[in-house]
Each structure stands twice: as structure tokens, then as C-alpha cells.
Write an enzyme that holds these catalytic residues in place. Structure first.
Site, short mmCIF file in Angstrom:
data_model
loop_
_atom_site.label_atom_id
_atom_site.label_comp_id
_atom_site.label_asym_id
_atom_site.label_seq_id
_atom_site.Cartn_x
_atom_site.Cartn_y
_atom_site.Cartn_z
N HIS A 69 0.82 -1.22 0.00
CA HIS A 69 0.00 0.00 0.00
C HIS A 69 0.85 1.26 0.00
O HIS A 69 1.87 1.36 0.67
CB HIS A 69 -0.98 0.01 1.18
CG HIS A 69 -0.36 -0.01 2.55
ND1 HIS A 69 -0.11 1.14 3.27
CD2 HIS A 69 0.04 -1.04 3.34
CE1 HIS A 69 0.42 0.82 4.44
NE2 HIS A 69 0.52 -0.49 4.51
N ASP A 185 6.49 1.90 6.22
CA ASP A 185 5.23 1.18 6.13
C ASP A 185 4.28 2.00 5.25
O ASP A 185 3.75 3.01 5.70
CB ASP A 185 4.67 0.99 7.53
CG ASP A 185 3.31 0.34 7.59
OD1 ASP A 185 2.86 -0.19 6.56
OD2 ASP A 185 2.68 0.39 8.66
N GLU A 219 -5.18 1.06 2.83
CA GLU A 219 -4.86 -0.02 3.77
C GLU A 219 -4.80 0.45 5.21
O GLU A 219 -5.26 -0.25 6.12
CB GLU A 219 -3.52 -0.66 3.37
CG GLU A 219 -3.23 -1.99 4.06
CD GLU A 219 -2.57 -1.86 5.43
OE1 GLU A 219 -2.46 -2.89 6.12
OE2 GLU A 219 -2.17 -0.74 5.81
N GLU A 220 -4.23 1.63 5.44
CA GLU A 220 -4.04 2.09 6.82
C GLU A 220 -5.35 2.29 7.56
O GLU A 220 -5.37 2.33 8.80
CB GLU A 220 -3.24 3.39 6.85
CG GLU A 220 -1.76 3.24 6.50
CD GLU A 220 -0.96 2.49 7.57
OE1 GLU A 220 -1.54 2.07 8.58
OE2 GLU A 220 0.25 2.32 7.38
N ASP A 239 4.28 -6.54 3.21
CA ASP A 239 4.12 -5.48 4.19
C ASP A 239 5.27 -5.59 5.18
O ASP A 239 6.13 -6.46 5.04
CB ASP A 239 2.75 -5.58 4.87
CG ASP A 239 2.18 -4.25 5.29
OD1 ASP A 239 2.97 -3.37 5.70
OD2 ASP A 239 0.95 -4.07 5.21
#
Length: 343
Positions: A69, A185, A219-220, A239
Site C-alpha cells: 500500500h 510502512d 490499507e491504513e 508489508d
């Protein structure tokens, strides 16, 4: 097959400098689409703005989906205070203390961008006895780098409630191979996916199965993977691994998650990946994530009939000022490539 690590690091540096909190990812996605085009990878965009790259396999009746992501943590303007400063609502899960003192950008609907800093309301120990009080949404604010002393003056800049706020990533690559930045991330894994495409195209190799390189944009906040092709049988989240505490992950290895906070991952895929690491001398750790979920586990919660895995470089201080190492990045890329090309 040789992975171009320099390309991955440079791509990550480019991407991490593009602000892209969840919901504000158009520029970052344009970068990804441009890279797919430059590499000669077919791609398409979903209605919600996620991007699929596609590389045909030896067998196109079955497909594997890799998901990473591009969206990051960030914030939105919640309120414009009487003194002209900004209260924020978080986008994604982070502790407010983790971004205290960070430089920030406010992105207005007009396209104008204003700089500022995230501070507690009572920041100065020379003024406030309570300067060490807990950092939480209610007592944090953006101090704009403009001559504004009222809500009217701030609104006069074109800033309004709902504007996105991004935080300075402060990217740094050390001489001994550590990568330090916010938003490792998961932009490092987006760069890994693009690096895999580059290696496959340049070597004129086909993966075992048709492979989708899915780049998510939500995604977050929990809904990054929402569209899976009908012929897809496996979803592998590329990830980050979580380094620290009693976790086994290492910045210099690829993490293979056995389980996250909601579900075990597929046992057969995990065993295959561990065996590939052993056979090909790829540094790895098997870990369990206690406060973590991925788009692969999100697919299972949606009831998708797919096998799942989650792997990626070990990252220290996740959702803070993060750090990983070139060794872990390369190990992650090598493992995914080995899995895609396995016989």
C-alpha cells in the site's frame, strides 16, 4: 535473478517524499502508474483508485495477487482555533507523541500547500508547568508558518476543515545500509513490488502463475484490498515486519508472519516460504504480530476464498520514526521472487 536494490531504494525515496495519507494518494498513484508504464507492465486502475500491475505467468488460468500500500498515516484539519492554529483528526493509527515536533504540510482544496509544525498546546517548559502532560488529540495543534492570529486569518489562506495534513518523512540512508524514514510502512514494499517487475521484465522471465501487483490506497484505514480477480487463489501481503519487544523480526531479514491479530496465515504457504529461505540462504524470521493486520487478512474477513500470507522487511519503531536495513529489503525481494518462480 538479480534484484536491483539501488532501484528499490531510489524508488522508495521518491515515493516517500510524495505526501499520501489515506484518502489523498493521487500523486503517489500517478508515480506508480508511471513506473509501471516505464517498465512495460500492463496495469489498470480500480474505481476507488488502487492500481493493478499484471505480468502473465506460465499458467494464466490461476493467479497470485501481491498487495502493498502506498497510503500512509496522516491527519485532517478538524477545527480552526480562535488563535489561528489547527486541531487535527488522525488518519490511521498512531500515537500523537510519535509525531510531536514534526514538520507538516496542510494541503488545501485550491492546491495551495502551507507548512507548519505539530506541537502540544503547552509546548514550552519556560511557560507551562504542564508541558510534560500526555499527548492526545485534544491538546495537539498545528502551528502554521504564516502570520495568522485568528481563525478568520487562517481561513483567509484558504485552509478549511477537512483539508489533509501530511508529515515530513525525514528520509535518510546511512553509510552502513540503514534506511530511516516515516512511512517505510508500506512504501518500501511498493518499491519492492516495482523492483520485482523490473527484474522479471529485464530477464524476460515469467512467474509460475499470472501475477497481479496490487498497490492499495486505503490499507491504513482498513479497506485497502477490496477487489480480487476471479482466478486469484492466493493473496500475499508484502508489508512490514514488526521489530521490537518479544517479536522475532529483524531489520536485516525478511519476516514471514505465521499469524496476525485476527488470523493465522496459510500454513502451506508459510512452510514453502521457510523452505525457500533455507534453500536459497535468505535471512528470515517467523513471527506473530499481536497488534497488526494486513490486506491479506482483510481479504479473509471479507469472506474471500483465497490462501494468504504476509511477508516483508523487519522495521523498527513501526508507526513512529521507522528504520529498516538494505539486507532486510533485499531478503524480502528475493523471497517473493523465489516464490513467484518456484517450480
Amino acid at each position: 535473478m538479480k534484484i536491483d536494490l539501488d532501484y528499490i531504494i531510489k524508488t522508495f525515496e521518491d515515493l516517500v517524499k510524495i505526501p499520501s495519507p489515506s484518502g489523498y494518494t493521487e500523486e503517489a498513484m500517478a508515480y506508480v502508474k508511471n513506473e509501471f508504464e516505464n517498465l512495460g507492465v500492463k496495469f489498470f486502475t480500480t474505481n476507488k483508485g488502487a492500481v493493478y500491475g499484471v505480468i502473465d505467468g506460465e499458467d494464466n488460468d490461476q493467479s497470485i495477487l501481491l498487495t502493498s500500500h502506498v497510503d500512509t498515516l496522516g491527519a485532517m484539519v478538524l477545527d480552526i482555533k480562535d488563535n489561528g492554529r489547527l486541531k487535527l483528526a488522525s488518519v490511521g493509527g498512531f500515537a500523537w507523541g510519535s509525531i510531536e515536533g514534526e514538520n507538516a504540510l496542510v494541503h488545501t482544496d485550491s492546491g495551495k500547500v502551507y507548512s507548519g509544525s505539530l506541537l502540544p498546546e503547552k509546548a514550552s517548559v519556560h511557560i507551562f508547568a504542564e508541558a510534560s502532560e500526555e499527548r492526545k488529540e485534544e491538546n495537539m495543534e498545528i502551528r502554521l508558518d504564516n502570520d495568522v492570529r485568528s481563525a478568520k486569518e487562517t481561513r483567509g489562506l484558504g485552509i478549511e476543515v477537512g483539508d489533509f495534513v501530511s508529515f515530513d518523512p525525514r528520509f535518510m540512508l546511512t553509510e552502513n545500509g540503514y534506511v530511516k524514514s516515516r512511512h517505510i510502512d508500506d512504501k518500501i514494499c511498493v518499491a519492492i513490488q516495482l523492483g520485482l517487475c523490473k527484474a522479471l521484465i529485464e530477464a524476460k522471465e515469467k512467474p509460475k502463475y499470472q501475477t497481479y501487483f496490487y498497490i492499495a490506497n486505503y490499507e491504513e484505514i482498513g479497506h485497502g484490498l477490496y477487489h480480487i480477480p476471479e482466478n486469484c487463489t492466493e493473496v500475499i501481503a508484502v508489508d512490514i515486519g514488526t521489530v521490537g519487544g518479544t517479536n522475532t523480526s529483524s531489520e536485516k531479514a525478511v519476516t514471514i508472519f505465521a499469524k496476525d491479530s485476527s488470523t493465522p496465515y496459510d500454513y502451506g504457504i508459510k512452510k514453502t516460504m521457510v523452505e525457500l529461505c533455507k534453500t536459497k540462504d535468505i535471512p528470515y524470521r517467523v513471527d506473530i504480530a499481536r497488534r497488526y493486520g494486513s490486506d491479506a487478512s482483510a481479504a479473509l474477513r471479507q469472506g474471500k476464498d483465497v490462501r494468504t500470507a504476509c511477508i516483508g522487511p523487519g522495521v523498527d519503531s513501526t508507526h513512529h520514526y521507522e528504520r529498516t536495513h538494505k539486507d532486510g529489503i533485499l531478503a524480502s525481494a528475493n523471497l517473493v521472487m523465489a516464490y513467484l518462480l518456484r517450480k
